[in-house]
Design a protein around this motif. Sequence first.
Motif, short mmCIF file in Angstrom:
data_model
loop_
_atom_site.label_atom_id
_atom_site.label_comp_id
_atom_site.label_asym_id
_atom_site.label_seq_id
_atom_site.Cartn_x
_atom_site.Cartn_y
_atom_site.Cartn_z
N GLU A 384 0.82 -1.21 0.00
CA GLU A 384 0.00 0.00 0.00
C GLU A 384 0.86 1.27 0.00
O GLU A 384 0.42 2.32 -0.48
N MET A 387 1.41 1.75 -3.52
CA MET A 387 0.20 2.35 -4.09
C MET A 387 0.11 3.84 -3.77
O MET A 387 -0.25 4.66 -4.63
N SER A 448 -3.45 -2.53 5.79
CA SER A 448 -3.44 -2.66 4.33
C SER A 448 -4.84 -2.53 3.76
O SER A 448 -5.09 -1.78 2.79
N GLN A 452 -6.36 0.57 1.39
CA GLN A 452 -7.00 0.31 0.09
C GLN A 452 -8.37 0.96 0.02
O GLN A 452 -8.73 1.58 -0.99
N GLN A 453 -9.14 0.82 1.08
CA GLN A 453 -10.48 1.41 1.09
C GLN A 453 -10.41 2.93 1.07
O GLN A 453 -11.21 3.60 0.40
N LYS A 456 -9.81 3.99 -2.43
CA LYS A 456 -11.04 3.88 -3.22
C LYS A 456 -11.96 5.05 -2.95
O LYS A 456 -12.59 5.59 -3.88
N THR A 461 -12.71 3.59 -7.95
CA THR A 461 -12.28 2.21 -8.23
C THR A 461 -11.62 2.06 -9.59
O THR A 461 -10.99 1.03 -9.86
N THR A 561 -4.15 1.53 -9.31
CA THR A 561 -5.43 1.28 -8.66
C THR A 561 -5.18 1.10 -7.17
O THR A 561 -4.04 0.99 -6.71
N SER A 562 -6.27 1.03 -6.42
CA SER A 562 -6.13 0.84 -4.98
C SER A 562 -5.59 -0.55 -4.64
O SER A 562 -5.06 -0.76 -3.55
N GLU A 563 -5.71 -1.51 -5.57
CA GLU A 563 -5.23 -2.88 -5.32
C GLU A 563 -3.85 -3.14 -5.91
O GLU A 563 -3.36 -4.27 -5.85
#
Length: 641
Positions: A384, A387, A448, A452-453, A456, A461, A561-563
Motif C-alpha cells: 500500500e 500504491m 493494508s 486500500q479502502q 477507493k 475504483t 489502482t487501490s489494489e
Amino acid sequence: MMRALLAFLVLVLTGVSAPVTAQDLQTLLQTHKEEVANPGRRSVGVVIDDLIASGLPQVPDFLQNWQDRKVTQDTATGLFYYDKPLRDVDTGEKVSLEGASLNAIKPNGGVRKVIGAALVQFQLSDPDTARRAAALDAIARSPDPEQIEPLEASLEGEADPAILARKESLVALLKARYGATTEARVAAIESLSGKLSLDARAALNQILTTAAGVATEVPEGTNVARILKPGADITEVEAYGRLVDAGLAPARISQSAIKEALAANIDGGKVAGIQVHDLNTLERRFEAYTRLAEQGLVPPTTSDAAAAAALKTHVFYEAYTESDAAVTDAAKATLTGIERKVAINQTADLALDALSLASIYFLAAIGLAITFGVMGVINMAHGEFIMMGAYTGYVMQQIIPDYTVSIIVALPVAFAVTFGAGVAMERLVIRWLYHRPLETLLATFGISIALQQLAKNIFGTQARPLTSPGWLDGALVFNEVVAISYIRIAIFVLALIFLGLILFILNKTRLGLEVRAVTQNPGMAASMGINPDRINMVTFGLGSGIAGIAGVAIGLYAKVTSEMGADYIVQSFMTVVVGGVGNVWGTLAGASLIGVLQKGIEFFNPSNTLAAQTYMILFIILFIQFRPKGIVALKGRAAEA
C-alpha cells in the motif's frame, strides 16, 4: 505493360517529358471510352498500358480515383469526371453539369486489383514517404514477379534509409521466390542470411514447403526433402493410410466390422463355405471374409502380413514443392542460420525482459528488505505504500501539466508522503508490537485493507493514468527480435541509482552505521549511545519512503489502482526471503533470480501467467528448504529472527 511502366518511372526520375500522343488525359480516355466505362479484368491492361506510356502526370490520380470508384461519365458527351465533388480529370477543378445524366463507373474487385497493382508502381517513387511505405505494404501482402523490376528501378532515387532498406529486402524476397535463373534465386536467398524478419523466414518457409508422397520408387526428378520410415518417422497406421489414399492398397477393416459382415452372410450354418464353428480364430475369420470379398459381397481388406508387406514394398517420402534442388538447399541452409540467430536473439530478449522485471521487483522489495532486516517486522501494508507513491505521482500530474517536470517533482514528494506515513504507522502501531510477529502481521494486514479502502474513497475504483513523458514513449529496438521499452530502461536506471544510494547511506553515513549496529547487536548499540527506538522509527520511515518512490516508477509501467500493492507484496516478500533478509545485495540477487525464473517459466508457457506464478512459488518453497537464510545470509538480529 511493365516496360512502359519502367520507361515512365525513368522519365519521372530524370525529369524528362515523355512524348504524349494525346493532348490531355480526357482525350486519351476517349480512345478507350467503352473499356474505361465498363472495364474487364482481362482487357483493362490495354488501357493501363496506354495511360502509363502517355507519361501524363494526371495518370496516378486517375488510377487512384478509378480504383476508389470515384469516376463518373456524362452519358450524353461520353466525358469522364471525378465524382464527389465533380471535377475535371485534367485540371482537378470543380465543374457544374446541371441536368446532365451521370453514370458512376464501378469496376469490380478483379479490375480494381489490376488497377491497384499498377498504382503501387507509381507510389514506389511518390514524393510522400507514407505513400511509398503503403506501396511496400501492398507488395508484401501480394507479392508478384512483375514487381521486381519497378522495385529495383525505384532504388536509385530513394532518399529515406528505412524505406530503401525495406525496398532492398523486398527485392531479395521476390527474387528468392520468382528469380529468372537458379543463380539469381540462390544469390537472393543467401543475401537473406542476416535478416531476422518474419517476412524473410516466411519466404524461405514457402520455398521449403513440402508435400507427402508414396510410391514403389521415388519418381525421377522429385526434389526429395526426406525419406520417411514407417514405425519411426510415421506410424505404420498412418503409412498404410497413405497407401489407401493413393489407391495403392485396400482399406483395412476392424475385427468387429469383419465379425458383423460374417454374421450377416451366414447361409446354412456356413460363411463362404466355412462352418460357423470353425470361425474361432482370426485366420479363419479373415479367410472367410476374403472369400466374401472375392464374391463382391463385402468390401475388400488386407491381412496384417499383407499390410506389412505393402509397407515394405513402398517408399514414403516428403518432396519439396520447389523442384530446383539448388534453391531448396540454399533456402534450407539460410533458414537454419537465421533460426539459430533468432534463437540467440530471443534468449537476449528474454534476458532483457528478466532484467527489467528484476529491477521492478528490486524497487518494490528494497524498502521491505531494510525494514524487515533491521526490525524483524512483517509489514503486510508495504504494497500500500507502493500504491500511495503511485497515487502521489498521479496527483502531481494533475497539478503540473508537464509530464517530465511532474515526475521529477513526484519522486521526492512521494518519498516524503510515504516516509511520513511509515513513521506514523511505526509510532502508532508497530512500536507496541515488537517481538510479536503474529500480532504485527494481523495489524499490518488490517492497515493494508484500510489504506486500500481509503484510496477507493478518494480516487474511485477505476484505474488512474500515470502518464510517462514523451521521451519515454516507444522502445529501443536492436533488431526484429530484441527490443525493450524506454520506460523499462528508465526503471532499470532508477533501480541502479537506488542501489548505489542505499549502499552509500548504509556504508558511508552515520545513519547507516547506526542502522548496521542496531541490526547486528541492538543491546551493544544502545550501550554505545545509539537510540534503537529512533533508529527503528527512521528505518521504517526510510523503507516506506523507498516504497513510495518505487510506486511512482511502477505506476509508469503498470495500472494505478487501490489494489496495485497486492500485485507486488507477494513478489516483494519472495524477493526478500530468497535473497536474504535485510541485505541489499541479497535483495538484488533475489530479485534477479525471481525475474529470470518467472520470465523463463512464462517463455515455456506464455498463455498461462497464473501457472508461472504457481511454479515459481513451488520452486522458492523448495529453494528455502535447502537455503533457509537466503542467497546472502545476514548475521545479527535478523538472522536470529
